[in-house]
Design a protein around this motif. Sequence first.
Motif, PDB file in Angstrom:
ATOM      1  N   PHE A 186       1.872  -8.170   1.166  1.00  0.00           N
ATOM      2  CA  PHE A 186       2.304  -6.661   0.814  1.00  0.00           C
ATOM      3  C   PHE A 186       2.828  -6.616  -0.600  1.00  0.00           C
ATOM      4  CE2 PHE A 186       3.692  -7.789   4.976  1.00  0.00           C
ATOM      5  CZ  PHE A 186       3.069  -6.707   5.727  1.00  0.00           C
ATOM      6  N   LEU A 187       2.488  -5.506  -1.172  1.00  0.00           N
ATOM      7  CA  LEU A 187       2.948  -5.002  -2.680  1.00  0.00           C
ATOM      8  C   LEU A 187       4.115  -3.866  -2.454  1.00  0.00           C
ATOM      9  CD1 LEU A 187       2.706  -5.108  -5.481  1.00  0.00           C
ATOM     10  CD2 LEU A 187       0.913  -3.423  -5.431  1.00  0.00           C
ATOM     11  N   MET A 188       5.170  -4.269  -3.206  1.00  0.00           N
ATOM     12  CA  MET A 188       6.304  -3.304  -3.261  1.00  0.00           C
ATOM     13  C   MET A 188       6.449  -2.785  -4.549  1.00  0.00           C
ATOM     14  SD  MET A 188       9.996  -3.326  -1.827  1.00  0.00           S
ATOM     15  CE  MET A 188      10.936  -1.463  -1.609  1.00  0.00           C
ATOM     16  N   SER A 189       6.708  -1.527  -4.990  1.00  0.00           N
ATOM     17  CA  SER A 189       6.961  -0.901  -6.251  1.00  0.00           C
ATOM     18  C   SER A 189       8.437  -0.394  -6.047  1.00  0.00           C
ATOM     19  CB  SER A 189       6.137   0.074  -6.743  1.00  0.00           C
ATOM     20  OG  SER A 189       6.424   0.728  -7.845  1.00  0.00           O
ATOM     21  N   ALA A 190       9.239  -0.480  -6.718  1.00  0.00           N
ATOM     22  CA  ALA A 190      10.727  -0.125  -6.745  1.00  0.00           C
ATOM     23  C   ALA A 190      11.329   0.248  -8.411  1.00  0.00           C
ATOM     24  CB  ALA A 190      11.592  -0.964  -5.964  1.00  0.00           C
ATOM     25  N   ASP A 191      12.277   1.179  -8.160  1.00  0.00           N
ATOM     26  CA  ASP A 191      12.899   1.391  -9.596  1.00  0.00           C
ATOM     27  C   ASP A 191      14.242   0.288  -9.733  1.00  0.00           C
ATOM     28  OD1 ASP A 191      11.332   3.694  -9.783  1.00  0.00           O
ATOM     29  OD2 ASP A 191      12.936   5.125  -9.280  1.00  0.00           O
ATOM     30  N   ASP A 192      14.506   0.317 -10.970  1.00  0.00           N
ATOM     31  CA  ASP A 192      15.471  -0.761 -11.030  1.00  0.00           C
ATOM     32  C   ASP A 192      16.854  -0.214 -11.073  1.00  0.00           C
ATOM     33  OD1 ASP A 192      16.223   0.828 -13.403  1.00  0.00           O
ATOM     34  OD2 ASP A 192      15.603  -0.546 -15.031  1.00  0.00           O
ATOM     35  N   ASP A 193      17.266   0.929 -10.363  1.00  0.00           N
ATOM     36  CA  ASP A 193      18.426   1.185  -9.870  1.00  0.00           C
ATOM     37  C   ASP A 193      18.424   1.386  -8.361  1.00  0.00           C
ATOM     38  OD1 ASP A 193      16.834   3.547  -9.543  1.00  0.00           O
ATOM     39  OD2 ASP A 193      18.509   4.905 -10.132  1.00  0.00           O
ATOM     40  N   VAL A 218       4.415   2.441   3.733  1.00  0.00           N
ATOM     41  CA  VAL A 218       5.607   3.228   4.057  1.00  0.00           C
ATOM     42  C   VAL A 218       6.620   3.597   2.896  1.00  0.00           C
ATOM     43  CG1 VAL A 218       5.341   2.332   6.376  1.00  0.00           C
ATOM     44  CG2 VAL A 218       6.803   0.787   4.690  1.00  0.00           C
ATOM     45  N   GLY A 219       7.354   4.212   2.961  1.00  0.00           N
ATOM     46  CA  GLY A 219       8.525   4.806   2.247  1.00  0.00           C
ATOM     47  C   GLY A 219       8.982   5.986   2.317  1.00  0.00           C
ATOM     48  N   ARG A 220       9.764   6.965   1.540  1.00  0.00           N
ATOM     49  CA  ARG A 220      10.030   8.261   1.644  1.00  0.00           C
ATOM     50  C   ARG A 220       8.977   9.224   1.506  1.00  0.00           C
ATOM     51  NH1 ARG A 220      15.383  10.112   3.107  1.00  0.00           N
ATOM     52  NH2 ARG A 220      15.335  12.246   2.576  1.00  0.00           N
ATOM     53  N   VAL A 221       8.525   9.944   2.542  1.00  0.00           N
ATOM     54  CA  VAL A 221       7.348  10.670   2.375  1.00  0.00           C
ATOM     55  C   VAL A 221       7.599  11.984   2.271  1.00  0.00           C
ATOM     56  CG1 VAL A 221       5.445  11.647   3.829  1.00  0.00           C
ATOM     57  CG2 VAL A 221       6.017   9.178   4.144  1.00  0.00           C
ATOM     58  N   PRO A 248      -1.528  16.069  -2.225  1.00  0.00           N
ATOM     59  CA  PRO A 248      -1.495  15.292  -0.789  1.00  0.00           C
ATOM     60  C   PRO A 248      -0.435  14.593  -0.728  1.00  0.00           C
ATOM     61  CG  PRO A 248      -2.557  13.933  -2.925  1.00  0.00           C
ATOM     62  CD  PRO A 248      -2.150  15.390  -3.257  1.00  0.00           C
ATOM     63  N   THR A 249      -0.039  14.034   0.637  1.00  0.00           N
ATOM     64  CA  THR A 249       1.029  13.561   0.935  1.00  0.00           C
ATOM     65  C   THR A 249       1.192  12.176   0.295  1.00  0.00           C
ATOM     66  OG1 THR A 249       0.760  14.172   3.211  1.00  0.00           O
ATOM     67  CG2 THR A 249       2.263  12.384   3.121  1.00  0.00           C
ATOM     68  N   TYR A 250       2.585  11.989  -0.179  1.00  0.00           N
ATOM     69  CA  TYR A 250       2.851  10.933  -1.017  1.00  0.00           C
ATOM     70  C   TYR A 250       4.044  10.095  -0.726  1.00  0.00           C
ATOM     71  CZ  TYR A 250       5.241  13.981  -4.181  1.00  0.00           C
ATOM     72  OH  TYR A 250       6.324  14.990  -4.581  1.00  0.00           O
ATOM     73  N   THR A 251       4.490   9.001  -1.236  1.00  0.00           N
ATOM     74  CA  THR A 251       5.806   8.525  -1.054  1.00  0.00           C
ATOM     75  C   THR A 251       6.600   8.647  -2.531  1.00  0.00           C
ATOM     76  OG1 THR A 251       4.905   6.164  -1.390  1.00  0.00           O
ATOM     77  CG2 THR A 251       5.537   6.866   0.903  1.00  0.00           C
ATOM     78  N   GLY A 252       7.907   8.684  -2.354  1.00  0.00           N
ATOM     79  CA  GLY A 252       8.524   8.701  -3.692  1.00  0.00           C
ATOM     80  C   GLY A 252       8.513   7.372  -4.204  1.00  0.00           C
ATOM     81  N   GLY A 253       8.401   7.320  -5.649  1.00  0.00           N
ATOM     82  CA  GLY A 253       8.093   6.480  -6.565  1.00  0.00           C
ATOM     83  C   GLY A 253       9.305   5.480  -6.664  1.00  0.00           C
ATOM     84  N   ALA A 254      10.531   5.727  -5.854  1.00  0.00           N
ATOM     85  CA  ALA A 254      11.622   4.871  -6.165  1.00  0.00           C
ATOM     86  C   ALA A 254      11.501   3.496  -5.533  1.00  0.00           C
ATOM     87  CB  ALA A 254      13.010   5.678  -5.662  1.00  0.00           C
ATOM     88  N   GLY A 255      10.734   3.693  -4.336  1.00  0.00           N
ATOM     89  CA  GLY A 255      10.553   2.512  -3.374  1.00  0.00           C
ATOM     90  C   GLY A 255       9.482   2.682  -2.431  1.00  0.00           C
ATOM     91  N   TYR A 256       8.482   1.971  -2.251  1.00  0.00           N
ATOM     92  CA  TYR A 256       7.495   2.079  -1.087  1.00  0.00           C
ATOM     93  C   TYR A 256       6.771   0.652  -1.183  1.00  0.00           C
ATOM     94  CZ  TYR A 256       4.219   2.829  -5.153  1.00  0.00           C
ATOM     95  OH  TYR A 256       3.444   2.708  -6.169  1.00  0.00           O
ATOM     96  N   SER A 320      18.211   1.834  -0.907  1.00  0.00           N
ATOM     97  CA  SER A 320      19.296   2.811  -1.276  1.00  0.00           C
ATOM     98  C   SER A 320      19.035   3.037  -2.807  1.00  0.00           C
ATOM     99  CB  SER A 320      20.731   2.362  -0.844  1.00  0.00           C
ATOM    100  OG  SER A 320      21.614   3.276  -1.591  1.00  0.00           O
ATOM    101  N   HIS A 321      19.148   4.096  -3.142  1.00  0.00           N
ATOM    102  CA  HIS A 321      18.767   4.815  -4.247  1.00  0.00           C
ATOM    103  C   HIS A 321      20.167   5.088  -5.497  1.00  0.00           C
ATOM    104  CE1 HIS A 321      15.998   7.230  -7.253  1.00  0.00           C
ATOM    105  NE2 HIS A 321      16.233   6.036  -7.731  1.00  0.00           N
ATOM    106  N   GLY A 322      20.050   4.695  -6.726  1.00  0.00           N
ATOM    107  CA  GLY A 322      21.237   5.303  -7.529  1.00  0.00           C
ATOM    108  C   GLY A 322      22.254   4.223  -7.804  1.00  0.00           C
ATOM    109  N   HIS A 323      21.928   2.891  -7.879  1.00  0.00           N
ATOM    110  CA  HIS A 323      22.839   2.003  -7.842  1.00  0.00           C
ATOM    111  C   HIS A 323      22.806   1.516  -9.432  1.00  0.00           C
ATOM    112  CE1 HIS A 323      24.231   1.643  -3.845  1.00  0.00           C
ATOM    113  NE2 HIS A 323      22.791   2.108  -3.447  1.00  0.00           N
ATOM    114  N   GLU A 324      23.376   2.001 -10.154  1.00  0.00           N
ATOM    115  CA  GLU A 324      23.482   1.597 -11.772  1.00  0.00           C
ATOM    116  C   GLU A 324      24.275   0.763 -12.001  1.00  0.00           C
ATOM    117  OE1 GLU A 324      23.247   5.205 -14.263  1.00  0.00           O
ATOM    118  OE2 GLU A 324      21.730   6.233 -13.195  1.00  0.00           O
TER     119      GLU A 324
END
Length: 378
Positions: A186-193, A218-221, A248-256, A320-324
């Motif tokens: 699997f490959l996952m992309s996520a933000d650093d927060d 999968v992710g937040r669609v 087109p349908t996509y997932t939020g870039g914060a994590g998928y 969970s998003h926004g953990h700075e």
Amino acid sequence: MFVKCQRPRRWHFVQVLFICLILSGIMLCWDKLDSFSFDFASINPFHFGPSFRNSSFTVSRAEGCKFSDHPYLITHTKTCESSNVLLLLFVKSFPQNFARRQNIRLTWGNERYIESELGVSVKVLFALGVHPHLKDRTLIQSQLFQEDQKYHDLIQQNFIDSFYNLTTKLLLQFNWAHTYCSHAHFLMSADDDMLIHMPNLVTYLKQVHQAGIRDFWVGRVFNNTGPVHRKSSKYYVSPDLYPWDRYPTYTGGAGYVVSRDVASRIHQASLTLNATLHIDDVFMGICGSVIGVAPKAHHFFSGEKKSPYHPCIYKQMMTSHGHESDLQEVWRQVTSPEVQKVDSGITGKLYCSIIKLALLCNPFNRNTYPCNPSTIFF
């Protein structure tokens, strides 16, 4: 003065008992489906949006390769030498975010913890460009070299690291994965927060892998969104670049997360598309449209906000998003052994259902996890 309390009638007890039995039955039935808690909604035409093949958005392979043809300043070609990598996890990070990267290394991104406690190989790397301000670039670059000498987990290319180059950073991740870690399941992309509940995620991905599921994404669609034509917005997209009225349908870039087969096909599709579209999650959706794969919504991949703080939520959390600044403290809470006991038995399940109903259906907690039966009663 005394208030006379009315004695509860027998039918009140019968009502309460009946409601409890119904809720218990629902939870017991749904509990069997909990292993694969993503939304397999039937595919409809809006998932894929416009046809991008042979359109103005398509470019030649030679031209497409130029979008990712940036020299590496830092790379590690032998990171994935292990033959059995469950997950390659790229964290998108700005060069100056030293503290965020360190917090991740101390919590959910600690590879030694993952291997010793969860029994799998997960490779965590940070994807970077160069600092946008020339006067600060030399110092920060020197610090990045020192950081990488210590941790060996930075992957950096020579492009300006900014919001408007997020698609370039997406290409970095898929190109590097294709070249150096194509065997990862699997490959996952996520933000650093982000906070990623690694025990939950690993358990989930192991089940998906064992089931042999392909076309996994999968992710937040996000459905039925379209380009912004207001030039003052950072999300502005020119009608000349994107002439259609819907993405087109996509997932939020914060994590998928995508499976190995999807990652490979996304990489190939990206080489023939116009990557000047800077909204990386939309570009990912376009790649998915080209290869005929639509994302599925996983209800516990977070929206833009942090998830509510409660053990009943932690039990099922994926991201969970926004953990700075609070990442280490929340990580201790979500991985506490007490979390696994919170919904044990019928009483515990009823308790957590009530808690999740109160937290997730609260209008102030919107854009975390959805308020629906799948999140409330699982």
